[in-house]
Design a protein around this motif. Structure first.
Motif, PDB file in Angstrom:
ATOM      1  N   ALA A 147       0.786  -1.276   0.008  1.00 58.48           N
ATOM      2  CA  ALA A 147      -0.069   0.025   0.072  1.00 58.48           C
ATOM      3  C   ALA A 147       0.763   1.276   0.157  1.00 58.48           C
ATOM      4  O   ALA A 147       0.116   2.335  -0.092  1.00 58.48           O
ATOM      5  N   ARG A 195      -1.842   8.936  -3.299  1.00 59.45           N
ATOM      6  CA  ARG A 195      -2.752   9.944  -2.746  1.00 59.45           C
ATOM      7  C   ARG A 195      -2.309  11.121  -2.298  1.00 59.45           C
ATOM      8  O   ARG A 195      -2.776  12.510  -2.023  1.00 59.45           O
ATOM      9  N   ARG A 203     -11.717   3.478  17.713  1.00 56.53           N
ATOM     10  CA  ARG A 203     -12.398   2.595  16.920  1.00 56.53           C
ATOM     11  C   ARG A 203     -12.245   1.293  17.419  1.00 56.53           C
ATOM     12  O   ARG A 203     -12.989   0.198  16.767  1.00 56.53           O
ATOM     13  N   ARG A 209      -0.305   6.714   6.782  1.00 56.72           N
ATOM     14  CA  ARG A 209      -1.428   7.292   7.208  1.00 56.72           C
ATOM     15  C   ARG A 209      -2.193   7.074   8.537  1.00 56.72           C
ATOM     16  O   ARG A 209      -3.453   7.772   8.871  1.00 56.72           O
ATOM     17  N   SER A 229      -0.933  -2.020  12.735  1.00 56.43           N
ATOM     18  CA  SER A 229      -1.584  -3.174  13.850  1.00 56.43           C
ATOM     19  C   SER A 229      -0.516  -3.440  14.775  1.00 56.43           C
ATOM     20  O   SER A 229      -0.856  -3.748  15.883  1.00 56.43           O
ATOM     21  N   TRP A 267      -5.354  -8.906   9.212  1.00 56.06           N
ATOM     22  CA  TRP A 267      -5.465  -8.089  10.242  1.00 56.06           C
ATOM     23  C   TRP A 267      -4.296  -7.726  11.029  1.00 56.06           C
ATOM     24  O   TRP A 267      -4.046  -6.728  11.530  1.00 56.06           O
ATOM     25  N   LYS A 268      -3.461  -8.664  11.075  1.00 57.22           N
ATOM     26  CA  LYS A 268      -2.177  -8.518  11.800  1.00 57.22           C
ATOM     27  C   LYS A 268      -0.749  -8.178  10.843  1.00 57.22           C
ATOM     28  O   LYS A 268       0.270  -8.209  11.284  1.00 57.22           O
ATOM     29  N   ARG A 277      -7.769  -2.208   6.423  1.00 60.27           N
ATOM     30  CA  ARG A 277      -7.769  -0.912   6.164  1.00 60.27           C
ATOM     31  C   ARG A 277      -7.269  -0.392   4.932  1.00 60.27           C
ATOM     32  O   ARG A 277      -8.010   0.738   4.413  1.00 60.27           O
ATOM     33  N   GLU A 278      -6.083  -0.839   4.304  1.00 69.20           N
ATOM     34  CA  GLU A 278      -5.706  -0.260   2.990  1.00 69.20           C
ATOM     35  C   GLU A 278      -5.659  -0.994   1.894  1.00 69.20           C
ATOM     36  O   GLU A 278      -5.072  -0.605   0.701  1.00 69.20           O
ATOM     37  N   TYR A 307     -17.152 -12.361  15.241  1.00 72.83           N
ATOM     38  CA  TYR A 307     -16.427 -11.235  15.458  1.00 72.83           C
ATOM     39  C   TYR A 307     -15.801 -10.705  14.268  1.00 72.83           C
ATOM     40  O   TYR A 307     -15.926  -9.238  14.068  1.00 72.83           O
ATOM     41  N   GLN A 355     -17.957  -7.750  12.583  1.00 71.55           N
ATOM     42  CA  GLN A 355     -17.529  -6.453  13.156  1.00 71.55           C
ATOM     43  C   GLN A 355     -16.120  -5.945  12.398  1.00 71.55           C
ATOM     44  O   GLN A 355     -16.127  -5.046  11.886  1.00 71.55           O
ATOM     45  N   ARG A 407     -15.816  -2.945   9.237  1.00 73.69           N
ATOM     46  CA  ARG A 407     -15.263  -1.840   9.856  1.00 73.69           C
ATOM     47  C   ARG A 407     -14.174  -1.299   9.236  1.00 73.69           C
ATOM     48  O   ARG A 407     -13.902  -0.131   8.886  1.00 73.69           O
ATOM     49  N   GLU A 408     -13.051  -2.078   9.191  1.00 72.44           N
ATOM     50  CA  GLU A 408     -11.817  -1.939   8.644  1.00 72.44           C
ATOM     51  C   GLU A 408     -11.832  -1.791   7.252  1.00 72.44           C
ATOM     52  O   GLU A 408     -10.993  -0.632   6.844  1.00 72.44           O
ATOM     53  N   ARG A 423     -14.361  -0.512   5.863  1.00 75.14           N
ATOM     54  CA  ARG A 423     -15.081   0.835   5.541  1.00 75.14           C
ATOM     55  C   ARG A 423     -16.244   0.354   4.716  1.00 75.14           C
ATOM     56  O   ARG A 423     -16.389   1.613   3.809  1.00 75.14           O
ATOM     57  N   ASP A 439     -13.582   4.055   1.481  1.00 67.43           N
ATOM     58  CA  ASP A 439     -12.071   4.254   1.233  1.00 67.43           C
ATOM     59  C   ASP A 439     -11.716   4.318  -0.186  1.00 67.43           C
ATOM     60  O   ASP A 439     -10.952   5.024  -0.658  1.00 67.43           O
TER      61      ASP A 439
END
Lengths: 327, 291
Positions: free
Chosen positions: A160, A167, A184, A239, A243, B43-44, B50-51, B72, B76, B80-81, B83, B108
């Protein structure tokens, strides 16, 4: 007559070179106007950046592309762009520390997917949970990638980063600051929002400076509260707290929940200095560099073993009075 | 219209093997050519949930969670991550194991359609993967007669759907009649995997944990709990004899190559045009073609 003949030959050679260079430039210009025009915007912007289109004009660039290529670094990656005989760009990708390595000295790869595995461990075989840590292994090269393959490989090494850099170039990098990220979180990470501003400073100093991560930190405590910790000089932005940072913050939020106590320890001044040396050496990742018999370095293994032999009690801890225990 | 597949998985800060099955299945699907792009997200690890969407160029993005159950993460954390705009678990209209897919956008990324699929672990094809895992570990493509099969889950510690997924596949495989006995066992609730031999009459029992990757639970806890080794560092025999029963311990089902098929099926059901990739991948990874 002789002088004049050699002058003529030299002139002819110069002329031939300029024709070749014109042909290259023409082919290159054609390439920019055709092949690149249809590329997705992010990819095109990155490919233009790696050959320094922001630093030099078309003519100079093409002369360089033909004559040895143009090199640029992206984190610890070194990308060299060259113009192939058909006018297309080809890319050489390797670790910057291997800039002078020949193909015989390096492991040669052709498939960008290999980048994912090369990015997994350090030279010492340690797992790299953070891809942008400055610990990328060395000794490999992708000598002949297409533009699409280059971007794919870079995205496997540093996921990324190209998208976020682009961006930012466009002026629309979406920064998520610490407070928003912390609030969050759910589950076991729910508690990270308990860290104070000062603790968030320590968090960034622990995990986010250039010695730990090559991204340039663009997030702060919140949009109105900048952190004092240096952001870093990296080409690509960070940005949002990642984690690794959130997981570390979780443990610190737990540990910071403890009440401070006073301890009474007996140490010589040199032993106090030694404890400081040990903390510094671990924090700077320097323990591997301390020579076996360098007992003058406080973080030397023999020195640490001496301190343990002298100062640890039968329970294997520092012998000292705990004020709270005496209450 | 270009299409991308994004496989989302847990990953690990500590264990490099955690993401290996994700990479392997992604590679199988890449090689099938069914998608213009295939990307893994974690996730990790990176790219993060997120990206990841910003790293793909396609307009249509199929997101398949490499998780064993609904709960979960799928309900969730991932929405959420990523978006996902307007996500509501009701859109899956699931009884706990029946989530298929829903179509959304993500704040996003402008202009992309995100097809958010149910987890691989609850797909019907997962039953086939469990059976195939039994075939792999015994080296017998006909394994069944004279054998018991234990499907092992984590348990209900955090999520009741976790046990539902285990029972779902246990029931489905039992109904085929292929194995003499099929039982659901758990790490942290009754019936416990610790006493595996007690739950079977068969002399041979294949034990398949419904986990995505090998790690602490599948490589350390379960082998020691079952007693096929005293110390996981010393490894274990396959089969290993415990209380007179031959235990064929398979390790995480998620490492089975046929898992790539389940990922593809999820995406295809959400509308991805995968051509004949499903039958090709099934053939390649040892699955039954055309069923």
């Amino acid at each position: 007559m002789k002088a004049s003949l050699s002058e003529s030959l030299r002139g002819a050679a110069t002329y031939a070179r300029s024709v070749v260079s014109l042909v290259h430039a023409g082919a290159g210009l054609y390439h920019e106007r055709t092949t690149w025009r249809d590329l997705p915007e992010t990819r095109r912007a990155f490919l233009q950046w790696v050959e320094g289109s922001d630093e030099r004009g078309l003519g100079e660039r093409y002369a360089m592309l033909v004559d040895g290529g143009i090199s640029r670094t992206w984190g610890q990656l070194l990308v060299t762009t060259r113009l192939a005989s058909d006018g297309r760009r080809r890319y050489d990708l390797r670790h910057e520390a291997d800039a002078d390595g020949s193909l015989d000295d390096l492991s040669v790869y052709t498939d960008p997917l290999a980048a994912r595995h090369l990015a997994t461990e350090t030279d010492d075989g340690d797992y790299r949970p953070l891809k942008t840590a400055p610990t990328l292994r060395t000794g490999w090269v992708f000598p002949d990638l297409s533009g699409e393959q280059l971007v794919q490989a870079v995205d496997f090494f540093y996921p990324a980063t190209v998208a976020n850099w682009h961006r930012e170039q466009q002026g629309d990098l979406d920064v998520t600051h610490w407070r928003e990220t912390a609030e969050r979180q759910t589950g076991i990470y729910d508690i990270v929002d308990e860290l104070s501003g000062e603790q968030v400073e320590w968090l960034a100093e622990s995990c986010c400076v250039d010695s730990q991560c090559l991204k340039r930190r663009q997030w702060d405590e919140d949009a109105d509260t900048e952190l004092d910790v240096p952001r870093g000089d990296g080409e690509f932005p960070c940005r949002e707290p990642c984690s690794v940072v959130v997981a570390a913050a979780r443990n610190w939020a737990v540990l910071e929940g403890e009440t401070e106590r006073e301890y009474t320890l007996t140490l010589t001044p040199s032993e106090k200095n030694q404890l400081e040396d040990i903390i510094e050496a671990v924090a700077d990742g320097r323990t591997d560099e301390i020579r076996e018999a360098d007992v003058y370095d406080g973080a030397n293994r023999y020195r640490a073993r001496w301190l343990r032999a002298k100062r640890f009690d039968e329970e294997g801890g520092l012998a000292g009075g705990d004020a709270a225990d005496d209450e | 219209m270009s299409q991308a597949l994004v496989i989302v998985a847990h990953g690990s800060h500590l264990n490099p093997d955690s993401s290996t099955p994700t990479f392997d299945h992604a590679d199988t699907i890449r090689a099938s050519g069914a998608f213009d792009e295939v990307r893994e997200a974690f996730w990790k690890e990176e790219p993060s949930f997120r990206e990841v969407l910003r790293t793909v160029e396609a307009d249509e993005v199929y997101v398949v969670p490499l998780f064993v159950s609904e709960g979960y993460f799928t309900e969730q954390v991932i929405p959420r991550e990523l978006r996902l705009e307007g996500w509501d678990v009701e859109q899956w209209d699931s009884d706990g194991t029946s989530a298929s897919h829903t179509t959304l956008t993500a704040t996003d990324v402008a202009g992309k359609t995100v097809h958010y699929c149910g987890p691989v672990g609850t797909h019907d094809a997962m039953s086939d993967v469990i059976v195939q895992r039994a075939e792999s570990v015994t080296g017998d493509p006909e394994v069944g007669e004279g054998f018991g099969l234990a499907v092992v889950g984590h348990g209900t510690e955090r999520n009741e759907n976790s046990a539902k997924a285990i029972h779902y596949h246990t029931d489905r495989i039992r109904e085929t009649g292929r194995f003499d006995e099929v039982e659901a066992l758990f790490m942290d609730e009754e019936p416990e995997v610790d006493d595996v031999a007690e739950f079977f009459e068969s002399d041979d029992v294949v034990v398949v944990p419904l986990f995505i990757a090998d790690g602490f639970h599948t490589q350390e806890d379960i082998p020691e709990d079952m007693g096929i080794t005293d110390d996981y560092r010393e490894g274990y025999d396959v089969p290993a004899t415990v209380d007179g029963t031959n235990v064929w311990y398979a390790g995480a089902v998620g490492t089975e190559p046929l898992m790539a098929d389940v990922v593809l099926e999820r995406a295809a059901e959400a509308g991805a045009n995968v051509g004949n990739a499903i039958s090709r991948v099934r053939a390649e990874t040892g699955g039954v073609v055309g069923d």
